[in-house]
Design a protein around this motif. Structure first.
Motif, PDB file in Angstrom:
ATOM      1  N   ARG A 261     -81.612 -40.898 -19.069  1.00 28.18           N
ATOM      2  CA  ARG A 261     -81.391 -39.658 -19.817  1.00 28.18           C
ATOM      3  C   ARG A 261     -81.799 -38.438 -18.995  1.00 28.18           C
ATOM      4  NH1 ARG A 261     -83.551 -42.528 -24.378  1.00 28.18           N
ATOM      5  NH2 ARG A 261     -85.562 -41.490 -24.061  1.00 28.18           N
ATOM      6  N   GLN A 262     -82.891 -38.571 -18.254  1.00 30.42           N
ATOM      7  CA  GLN A 262     -83.363 -37.447 -17.447  1.00 30.42           C
ATOM      8  C   GLN A 262     -82.393 -37.130 -16.313  1.00 30.42           C
ATOM      9  OE1 GLN A 262     -85.708 -35.598 -18.398  1.00 30.42           O
ATOM     10  NE2 GLN A 262     -86.023 -34.249 -16.645  1.00 30.42           N
ATOM     11  N   LYS A 265     -79.604 -35.210 -17.850  1.00 29.68           N
ATOM     12  CA  LYS A 265     -80.042 -33.863 -18.227  1.00 29.68           C
ATOM     13  C   LYS A 265     -80.129 -32.969 -16.989  1.00 29.68           C
ATOM     14  CE  LYS A 265     -83.871 -31.345 -20.417  1.00 29.68           C
ATOM     15  NZ  LYS A 265     -85.205 -31.496 -21.078  1.00 29.68           N
ATOM     16  N   ARG A 268     -76.824 -31.990 -15.783  1.00 30.64           N
ATOM     17  CA  ARG A 268     -76.022 -31.312 -16.800  1.00 30.64           C
ATOM     18  C   ARG A 268     -74.758 -32.111 -17.151  1.00 30.64           C
ATOM     19  NH1 ARG A 268     -76.612 -25.292 -14.044  1.00 30.64           N
ATOM     20  NH2 ARG A 268     -78.879 -25.357 -13.891  1.00 30.64           N
TER      21      ARG A 268
END
Length: 271
Positions: A261-262, A265, A268
């Motif tokens: 997930r990081q 993120k 983007r």
């Protein structure tokens, strides 16, 4: 002509990280031979002797190693730094383009290692330090061929280290994070760009540019190489710079789903 100093051969030493490594080793007491495709324009100063070498050519690798052995009688340290980056979605790069990148980043390392190992085994000592990257142990969206090449270098290095350790030879890894060099200009642009990836490719290019400009000084990589070359009990992996150390720790301790997930993120990416 021999030398009482230990002999280091550094590929890709004409600029950037390789240049910093070469001069860091000079400061550490090494006789350094730095290589590049074309080195005639480089000044012969600061203790580095330059030698033309194309790591994609078997003949060039063989000739360069033979020249160093003939002049100095040995090679105590090989630093495989020559490499090229990539930019663009994986689907946008032709197989031929990826093969060309691997010919430098992976097969260049293999050619150099294969050429130097017989001499190191014969003298009963030596170290080979391969410059990897944090993307050698983590994903890198829109840099997939480059990340794949560094993953390959990691697996090759760790495996060969086990094969040659009993002969007094070590194969070690240095893993830089983003470093303030000409990485962007030295990255291969995808040769079959697709409109569907254009927006995200632009975001990735901007993020990479920002990361490089805010990156560690190449001297951080040089310090890690010197440590790998001189530690009496060397580690298999040396991170270079505070960011690389942090990412390496996170990769080990953060659950895979959270790490995934990081990555999305930070890059983007939707979903």
């Amino acid at each position: 002509m021999g030398s009482t100093k230990p002999i280091a051969l550094v590929t890709g030493a004409s600029a950037g990280i390789g240049n910093a490594i070469a001069h860091g080793l000079v400061t550490a007491g090494y006789e350094v031979i730095g290589t590049g495709r074309r080195t005639a324009h480089l000044p012969r100063r600061d203790g580095v002797t330059y030698l033309d070498l194309d790591v994609t050519s078997d003949a060039s690798v063989t000739a360069a190693v033979a020249q160093v052995i003939e002049r100095y009688g040995r090679i105590d340290l090989l630093v495989n730094n020559a490499g090229v980056g990539s930019a663009g979605a994986a689907e946008e790069s032709s197989v031929a383009q990826v093969q060309a990148l691997f010919d430098i980043n992976v097969f260049g390392v293999i050619r150099m290692t294969t050429a130097v190992l017989p001499h190191m085994r014969a003298q009963g000592r030596g170290r080979i330090v391969n410059i990897s990257s944090v993307v050698g142990f983590m994903p890198a969206p829109f840099m997939a061929p480059y990340a794949a090449s560094k993953h390959a270098v990691e697996g090759y290095s760790e495996s060969v280290d086990h094969e040659v350790r009993e002969y007094g030879v070590r194969v070690l890894l240095v893993e830089p994070g983003w470093t303030n060099t000409g990485f962007e200009s030295n990255s291969v642009r995808a040769d079959t760009p697709m409109e569907i990836y254009a927006e995200q490719r632009g975001i990735a290019d901007k993020l990479i540019g920002e990361a490089v400009r805010a990156g560690d000084d190449p001297a951080a990589v040089a310090r890690a190489v010197v440590a790998a070359a001189t530690d009496t009990k060397p580690k298999l992996r040396y991170t270079a710079g505070s960011r690389a150390a942090m990412v390496s720790t996170l990769r080990r301790v953060v659950p895979s789903r959270a790490f995934d997930r990081q990555i999305r993120k930070l890059n983007r990416l939707a979903g």
